[in-house]
Motif scaffolding. Sequence first.
Motif, PDB file in Angstrom:
ATOM      1  N   ARG A   4      93.010 107.638 -50.162  1.00 12.61           N
ATOM      2  CA  ARG A   4      91.654 107.687 -50.725  1.00 12.61           C
ATOM      3  C   ARG A   4      91.651 108.323 -52.109  1.00 12.61           C
ATOM      4  NH1 ARG A   4      87.006 108.362 -46.167  1.00 12.61           N
ATOM      5  NH2 ARG A   4      87.844 106.837 -44.709  1.00 12.61           N
ATOM      6  N   ASP A   5      92.450 109.362 -52.284  1.00  8.62           N
ATOM      7  CA  ASP A   5      92.549 109.962 -53.616  1.00  8.62           C
ATOM      8  C   ASP A   5      93.119 108.970 -54.618  1.00  8.62           C
ATOM      9  OD1 ASP A   5      91.492 112.324 -52.754  1.00  8.62           O
ATOM     10  OD2 ASP A   5      93.419 113.329 -52.469  1.00  8.62           O
ATOM     11  N   ALA A   6      94.154 108.240 -54.207  1.00  8.04           N
ATOM     12  CA  ALA A   6      94.765 107.265 -55.111  1.00  8.04           C
ATOM     13  C   ALA A   6      93.782 106.153 -55.463  1.00  8.04           C
ATOM     14  CB  ALA A   6      96.026 106.682 -54.466  1.00  8.04           C
ATOM     15  N   CYS A   7      93.056 105.645 -54.475  1.00  6.57           N
ATOM     16  CA  CYS A   7      92.082 104.575 -54.748  1.00  6.57           C
ATOM     17  C   CYS A   7      90.933 105.072 -55.611  1.00  6.57           C
ATOM     18  CB  CYS A   7      91.548 104.013 -53.432  1.00  6.57           C
ATOM     19  SG  CYS A   7      92.768 103.116 -52.455  1.00  6.57           S
ATOM     20  N   PHE A   8      90.499 106.302 -55.379  1.00  2.32           N
ATOM     21  CA  PHE A   8      89.384 106.845 -56.155  1.00  2.32           C
ATOM     22  C   PHE A   8      89.749 106.989 -57.626  1.00  2.32           C
ATOM     23  CE2 PHE A   8      87.286 110.675 -57.871  1.00  2.32           C
ATOM     24  CZ  PHE A   8      85.978 110.222 -57.882  1.00  2.32           C
ATOM     25  N   HIS A   9      90.914 107.558 -57.903  1.00  5.47           N
ATOM     26  CA  HIS A   9      91.315 107.753 -59.295  1.00  5.47           C
ATOM     27  C   HIS A   9      91.715 106.433 -59.953  1.00  5.47           C
ATOM     28  CE1 HIS A   9      91.012 112.082 -59.116  1.00  5.47           C
ATOM     29  NE2 HIS A   9      91.719 112.094 -58.001  1.00  5.47           N
ATOM     30  N   ALA A  10      92.250 105.496 -59.169  1.00  5.28           N
ATOM     31  CA  ALA A  10      92.526 104.176 -59.735  1.00  5.28           C
ATOM     32  C   ALA A  10      91.229 103.468 -60.116  1.00  5.28           C
ATOM     33  CB  ALA A  10      93.312 103.339 -58.729  1.00  5.28           C
ATOM     34  N   GLN A  11      90.191 103.652 -59.312  1.00  5.94           N
ATOM     35  CA  GLN A  11      88.897 103.063 -59.641  1.00  5.94           C
ATOM     36  C   GLN A  11      88.313 103.684 -60.905  1.00  5.94           C
ATOM     37  OE1 GLN A  11      85.975 103.619 -56.600  1.00  5.94           O
ATOM     38  NE2 GLN A  11      84.462 102.266 -57.548  1.00  5.94           N
ATOM     39  N   LEU A  12      88.490 105.000 -61.056  1.00  8.49           N
ATOM     40  CA  LEU A  12      87.997 105.654 -62.268  1.00  8.49           C
ATOM     41  C   LEU A  12      88.699 105.126 -63.514  1.00  8.49           C
ATOM     42  CD1 LEU A  12      87.615 109.403 -61.206  1.00  8.49           C
ATOM     43  CD2 LEU A  12      85.820 107.696 -61.503  1.00  8.49           C
ATOM     44  N   ILE A  13      90.010 104.944 -63.416  1.00  2.19           N
ATOM     45  CA  ILE A  13      90.756 104.436 -64.573  1.00  2.19           C
ATOM     46  C   ILE A  13      90.371 102.989 -64.865  1.00  2.19           C
ATOM     47  CG2 ILE A  13      93.078 103.816 -65.361  1.00  2.19           C
ATOM     48  CD1 ILE A  13      94.122 106.295 -64.071  1.00  2.19           C
ATOM     49  N   ALA A  14      90.154 102.199 -63.805  1.00  6.13           N
ATOM     50  CA  ALA A  14      89.819 100.786 -64.008  1.00  6.13           C
ATOM     51  C   ALA A  14      88.459 100.602 -64.668  1.00  6.13           C
ATOM     52  CB  ALA A  14      89.853 100.048 -62.675  1.00  6.13           C
ATOM     53  N   THR A  15      87.573 101.584 -64.545  1.00  5.51           N
ATOM     54  CA  THR A  15      86.254 101.475 -65.174  1.00  5.51           C
ATOM     55  C   THR A  15      86.264 101.890 -66.641  1.00  5.51           C
ATOM     56  OG1 THR A  15      85.731 103.703 -64.360  1.00  5.51           O
ATOM     57  CG2 THR A  15      85.041 101.839 -62.995  1.00  5.51           C
ATOM     58  N   LYS A  16      87.358 102.442 -67.122  1.00  7.89           N
ATOM     59  CA  LYS A  16      87.427 102.844 -68.521  1.00  7.89           C
ATOM     60  C   LYS A  16      87.522 101.606 -69.414  1.00  7.89           C
ATOM     61  CE  LYS A  16      87.478 107.216 -67.544  1.00  7.89           C
ATOM     62  NZ  LYS A  16      86.325 108.095 -67.888  1.00  7.89           N
ATOM     63  N   PRO A  17      86.926 101.660 -70.602  1.00 14.99           N
ATOM     64  CA  PRO A  17      86.960 100.465 -71.473  1.00 14.99           C
ATOM     65  C   PRO A  17      88.353 100.136 -71.989  1.00 14.99           C
ATOM     66  CG  PRO A  17      85.942 102.338 -72.589  1.00 14.99           C
ATOM     67  CD  PRO A  17      86.107 102.740 -71.163  1.00 14.99           C
ATOM     68  N   TYR A  18      89.220 101.130 -72.142  1.00  7.30           N
ATOM     69  CA  TYR A  18      90.550 100.859 -72.675  1.00  7.30           C
ATOM     70  C   TYR A  18      91.476 100.227 -71.641  1.00  7.30           C
ATOM     71  CZ  TYR A  18      91.842 105.159 -70.203  1.00  7.30           C
ATOM     72  OH  TYR A  18      92.040 106.113 -69.245  1.00  7.30           O
ATOM     73  N   PHE A  19      91.065 100.231 -70.376  1.00  9.95           N
ATOM     74  CA  PHE A  19      91.961  99.715 -69.339  1.00  9.95           C
ATOM     75  C   PHE A  19      92.030  98.191 -69.358  1.00  9.95           C
ATOM     76  CE2 PHE A  19      92.854  98.313 -64.968  1.00  9.95           C
ATOM     77  CZ  PHE A  19      94.063  98.963 -64.765  1.00  9.95           C
ATOM     78  N   ARG A  20      91.022  97.522 -69.901  1.00  5.75           N
ATOM     79  CA  ARG A  20      91.029  96.060 -69.887  1.00  5.75           C
ATOM     80  C   ARG A  20      92.191  95.509 -70.705  1.00  5.75           C
ATOM     81  NH1 ARG A  20      85.424  93.140 -70.846  1.00  5.75           N
ATOM     82  NH2 ARG A  20      85.145  94.231 -68.867  1.00  5.75           N
TER      83      ARG A  20
END
Length: 202
Positions: A92-108
């Motif tokens: 859950r920690d890994a999925c939560f922080h991965a979701q946070l990174i995926a929402t960043k504009p630079y991640f696209r």
Amino acid sequence: IKNNGTKEQVNTESVYLIPHSSKPVNEYFNPKLLVGLYPTLFCYGRGAPEDQSRPVKVNLREHIRYLLSYNDRRFETNHSFIFVVFNLLQRRDACFHAQLIATKPYFRASADEIQSLKSKDIEMALDNISKKTYSSESNSALNKLLHHIKTIGGRVMGSAYSRTALRTRIHALIYNQGLPSIFLTINPADIHSPVALYFAVV
């Protein structure tokens, strides 16, 4: 055959079978998950974490901490309960922080570059890492993937990247506050201390 019984005795006994499914069980907000895994721990089928019928919502981490503090220690002494819930919290920690990174504009932009990677590139990088011949300048897309993995893994408790992050924090504290000072006082027993016996003229 159980208890060295005959086939006729086995046929007359009622056997409880646990069915299996080809679909994985949802572990999010599923109070039946731990109840089904550990029927001996949740004897009455109640008290499972993330039960939506509970009037007061309790965090999963706090609920697990409460279960592990039971006086009878049945959750604490179980051979696999601690490892299963720890794995749940890690994912859950890994999925939560991965979701946070995926929402960043630079991640696209990074995601488009990471998708260009092939399985052979990753296999070659793993082989070079095992041989300690990996160069960070060889593949920029692979470097971005490793960077995101380190960023996410650094916030997952118990992972190798989290230990690296804690080590970096300790080094920063030493640089800012100085080396830690440890004061240790040892008081040996008088009857076993040769110094005390010498001054006592024994």
